[in-house]
Enzyme design. Structure first.
Site, PDB file in Angstrom:
ATOM      1  N   CYS A 118       1.297  -1.341  -0.268  1.00 38.61           N
ATOM      2  CA  CYS A 118      -0.213  -0.228  -0.290  1.00 38.61           C
ATOM      3  C   CYS A 118       1.029   1.548   0.154  1.00 38.61           C
ATOM      4  CB  CYS A 118      -0.230  -0.202   1.157  1.00 38.61           C
ATOM      5  SG  CYS A 118      -2.178   1.113   1.066  1.00 38.61           S
ATOM      6  N   CYS A 119       1.654   0.743   1.053  1.00 39.54           N
ATOM      7  CA  CYS A 119       2.552   2.416   0.658  1.00 39.54           C
ATOM      8  C   CYS A 119       3.465   2.571  -0.747  1.00 39.54           C
ATOM      9  CB  CYS A 119       3.744   2.271   1.781  1.00 39.54           C
ATOM     10  SG  CYS A 119       2.961   2.810   3.394  1.00 39.54           S
TER      11      CYS A 119
ATOM     12  N   CYS B 265      -1.167   8.461   7.409  1.00 32.45           N
ATOM     13  CA  CYS B 265      -2.486   8.019   6.950  1.00 32.45           C
ATOM     14  C   CYS B 265      -3.739   7.247   7.819  1.00 32.45           C
ATOM     15  CB  CYS B 265      -2.427   7.037   6.418  1.00 32.45           C
ATOM     16  SG  CYS B 265      -1.984   7.426   4.221  1.00 32.45           S
TER      17      CYS B 265
ATOM     18  N   CYS C 134      -3.325   4.197   9.905  1.00 29.86           N
ATOM     19  CA  CYS C 134      -2.352   3.739  10.011  1.00 29.86           C
ATOM     20  C   CYS C 134      -1.807   4.579  11.151  1.00 29.86           C
ATOM     21  CB  CYS C 134      -1.448   3.090   9.567  1.00 29.86           C
ATOM     22  SG  CYS C 134      -1.709   2.317   7.425  1.00 29.86           S
TER      23      CYS C 134
ATOM     24  N   CYS D 291       7.574   4.271   5.956  1.00 32.46           N
ATOM     25  CA  CYS D 291       6.236   3.843   4.868  1.00 32.46           C
ATOM     26  C   CYS D 291       7.353   3.324   3.646  1.00 32.46           C
ATOM     27  CB  CYS D 291       5.684   5.253   4.517  1.00 32.46           C
ATOM     28  SG  CYS D 291       6.683   6.901   3.908  1.00 32.46           S
TER      29      CYS D 291
HETATM   30  S1  SF4 Z   1       0.659   5.100   5.685  1.00 33.18           S
HETATM   31 FE1  SF4 Z   1      -1.126   2.441   5.567  1.00 33.18          FE
HETATM   32  S2  SF4 Z   1      -3.105   4.017   4.288  1.00 33.18           S
HETATM   33 FE2  SF4 Z   1      -0.950   4.637   4.412  1.00 33.18          FE
HETATM   34  S3  SF4 Z   1       0.256   4.463   2.344  1.00 33.18           S
HETATM   35 FE3  SF4 Z   1       1.159   3.453   3.841  1.00 33.18          FE
HETATM   36  S4  SF4 Z   1      -0.574   1.540   4.549  1.00 33.18           S
HETATM   37 FE4  SF4 Z   1      -1.410   3.137   2.396  1.00 33.18          FE
END
Ligand code: SF4
Length: 241
Positions: free
Chosen positions: A126-127, A207, A210, A233
């Site tokens: 996701c990051c 985010c 998180c 991240c």
């Molecule tokens: S901090 Fe969490 S929601 Fe944001 S990009 Fe990374 S995994 Fe995804």
């Protein structure tokens, strides 16, 4: 432009970066930013900011050096409304002239995170699609970038240099040496507005899925990716080319 900036992979360039790091080891944050401007030129330098709880301090120092240095802001699609509002507050308060809000590619999101649950099943992926890849694209025009990491934050940040090589470009860490008390002093001296969530217990804001509040006595970043081994991240731990 200084010869060490664009292609930093040769041995002589590596030596130059180490020399630059040595020369700036005891420099103030403003001196580090001024040296970065001098090294690559304002158009080839970007500051990357999360507009989080401590971001106003680095943006303030940068604005005092040159408010037209480009600022890259990663709008991941999962940010708090308060962070987006804070970005706009700081642009106005500090007179920032070139803030670029960068979003992940829509086609990548549709393909890899159609249900918006990747943060739960695979936060590293996701990051990567929401932060690392968009930042790599955003930094393409630049030869160097500035960021706000501090050694006192510990973990992978405990021994960062002031200047380092990051893939194809230089990375300046103007706050590498500063203490939490010095950051607070910048806030107070410049009467900087606080992140709207700071007052309700969020010492570090990223985010929404998180980020959690920090309890009394906890490290400021303890609320990030709580319950997981993840502490970064990836924008500082993966080489961006
Ligand atoms: S901090 Fe969490 S929601 Fe944001 S990009 Fe990374 S995994 Fe995804």
């Amino acid at each position: 432009m200084n010869a060490i900036a664009p292609q930093v992979s040769s041995i002589s360039a590596l030596a130059s970066v180490e020399e630059l790091d040595r020369a700036l080891r005891d420099a103030s944050p403003a001196e580090v930013i001024a040296a970065a401007v001098k090294t690559v030129g304002r158009e080839k330098l970007a500051l990357v900011s999360s507009f989080g709880t401590e971001s106003a301090t680095l943006l303030k120092v940068m604005a005092d050096v040159d408010p037209a240095i480009p600022v890259v802001f990663l709008d991941t699609g999962w940010l708090f409304e308060e962070t987006l509002a804070y970005r706009d507050t700081l642009i106005a308060a500090l007179g920032l002239k070139d803030v670029r809000s960068i979003k992940p590619a829509e086609e990548t999101l549709s393909r890899e995170d159609p249900d918006r649950d990747l943060w739960f099943s695979d936060p590293d992926a996701c990051c990567r699609i929401r932060k690392v890849e968009p930042l790599a694209r955003a930094l393409q025009p630049f030869d160097a970038w500035l960021n706000g990491r501090k050694r006192f934050q510990g973990n992978a940040r405990a021994d960062i240099p002031v200047v380092e090589i990051d893939g194809a470009r230089l990375k300046f860490n103007p706050f590498a040496n500063v203490s939490r008390e010095e950051l607070e002093a910048i806030f107070v001296r410049a009467k900087l507005p606080r992140h709207p969530l700071a007052a309700s217990g969020f010492l570090s804001v990223g985010c929404m899925p998180c980020t959690s509040r920090t309890a009394e006595g906890e490290d400021a970043r303890a609320g990030r990716w709580r319950g997981r081994s993840k502490t970064e991240c990836g924008i500082h731990t993966m080489k961006i080319s």
